[in-house]
Scaffold this active site. Structure first.
Site, mmCIF file in Angstrom:
data_model
loop_
_atom_site.group_PDB
_atom_site.id
_atom_site.type_symbol
_atom_site.label_atom_id
_atom_site.label_comp_id
_atom_site.label_asym_id
_atom_site.label_seq_id
_atom_site.Cartn_x
_atom_site.Cartn_y
_atom_site.Cartn_z
ATOM 1 N N TYR A 178 0.823 -1.211 0.000
ATOM 2 C CA TYR A 178 0.000 0.000 0.000
ATOM 3 C C TYR A 178 0.859 1.263 0.000
ATOM 4 C CZ TYR A 178 -4.493 -2.334 0.551
ATOM 5 O OH TYR A 178 -5.619 -3.080 0.315
ATOM 6 N N ASP A 206 -1.119 -33.270 7.295
ATOM 7 C CA ASP A 206 -2.122 -34.089 6.628
ATOM 8 C C ASP A 206 -1.467 -35.038 5.629
ATOM 9 O OD1 ASP A 206 -4.140 -32.801 8.015
ATOM 10 O OD2 ASP A 206 -4.607 -31.402 6.390
#
Length: 350
Positions: A83, A232
């Site tokens: 920004y 996982d």
């Protein structure tokens, strides 16, 4: 940056920035360090072609913004730097944004790191906190002491992204356990696992940020605590686990700060799906993206270990994946009371 100015104003020649190349074709496996490292390839970025001008300009603008940040003794996230440097270029008819998106801004920050050989945390550019830690460890953050064991059955502490502000004061744990997701950490923590096994629990909440990886490395190398990792049972989870252990192609230039070669990836292995008889209803079908990822991983020179190839071949054969959360099918305490202790005993950690 002074060299760029001298080239233009004094030498009258086209300026150029020589930057180490980032990516697969400049990532090298180091047997000595047991981690991914950066090769010797470089790229030249300069305003000598219309294609390179935008990139060259972006690097200069970001370098200027970093200098302002240092001059003002402030701190910013990588989002904040995006920004801070937003603008438009071109005339009214051909106006366009300076950045096409934050990815370009992030690449410019990485370029400044590579040009200076200084990690972005050293010039006070950080990312949003993601990592969480809980257990018998005391931290000093900006001079304030944080006991991560207080209320550890109920909550975890965020790991500050500016590691310069953090100091590990005291560690009483026997080992460190890293899990892929914060939801899994919460379940394990509430089960009383920390107190029962005198462990520190850590998570990077998915893809780990640098601060989390640096914390893991400090606990292992400076405090001599064994580190085990659980993720996982899918190619992406295995990839995340290996970020901690061997590093990544995108950050191979910073492996010495981020990678913990002595850590052990214990699960969730693809073979665990069948050894622990995970019900079919709790298994997930592999997507084509998953299969492509697994095939790509098998080709990597640094993943030729028989164990990884065997697990990836099993995944490609059955085309099934599984989350650690699938153990909840056996009860909400099964993961912490049965699966994890079994794995830790097999590895000689407990």
């Amino acid at each position: 940056m002074k060299n760029v100015g001298d080239d233009i104003l004094i030498e009258g020649i086209m300026p150029s920035l020589e930057i180490p190349k980032v990516g697969y074709d400049n990532t090298v496996w180091s047997n000595e360090k047991r981690m991914l490292t950066m090769g010797n390839k470089t790229v030249q970025i300069g305003p000598n072609s219309s294609k390179k001008i935008p990139t060259f300009a972006q690097y200069l603008v970001m370098a200027n913004a970093v200098r302002k940040l240092l001059d003002e003794e402030m701190e910013s996230t990588i989002r904040g730097m995006y920004y801070a440097t937003l603008s438009t270029v071109g005339d009214e008819k051909n106006q366009q944004k300076f950045w096409s998106g934050q990815d370009d801004s992030d690449d410019a920050i990485k370029a400044i790191e590579l040009l200076t050989n200084v990690p972005r945390e050293e010039f006070s550019v950080t990312s949003k906190p993601k990592g969480m830690i809980s257990g018998p460890i005391t931290l000093s953050v900006g001079g304030d002491l944080i006991d991560c064991n207080l209320g550890s059955r109920a909550t975890s502490q965020l790991i500050p992204t500016n590691i310069r502000d953090l100091e590990i004061v005291k560690v009483k744990a026997d080992f460190v356990m890293v899990v892929e997701k914060d939801t899994v950490l919460n379940n394990i923590r509430k089960s009383g696992f920390i107190q029962k096994y005198n462990a520190i629990l850590l998570t990077g909440s998915g893809e780990p940020d640098r601060a989390t990886r640096m914390m893991v490395k400090m606990l292992n190398e400076k405090w001599k605590k064994p580190v085990v990792i659980f993720a996982d049972a899918d190619p992406w989870g295995l990839g995340i686990a290996l970020r901690y252990k061997i590093g990544s192609e995108s950050l191979s230039y910073d492996s010495d700060r981020l990678v913990t070669p002595n850590s052990k990836v214990l699960g969730m292995m693809f073979s665990d799906i069948y050894e622990y008889n995970i019900p079919k209803v709790a298994r997930l079908a592999a997507t084509q993206e998953d299969l492509n990822r697994a095939n790509d991983m098998k080709k990597k020179p640094w993943l030729q270990d028989k164990r990884w190839k065997r697990e990836l071949n099993l995944f490609l054969e059955h085309k099934e994946k599984c989350e650690l959360d699938a153990f909840f099918k056996y009860g909400f305490k099964y993961l912490a009371d049965t699966y994890l202790p079994n794995k830790l005993r097999e590895a000689g950690v407990i």
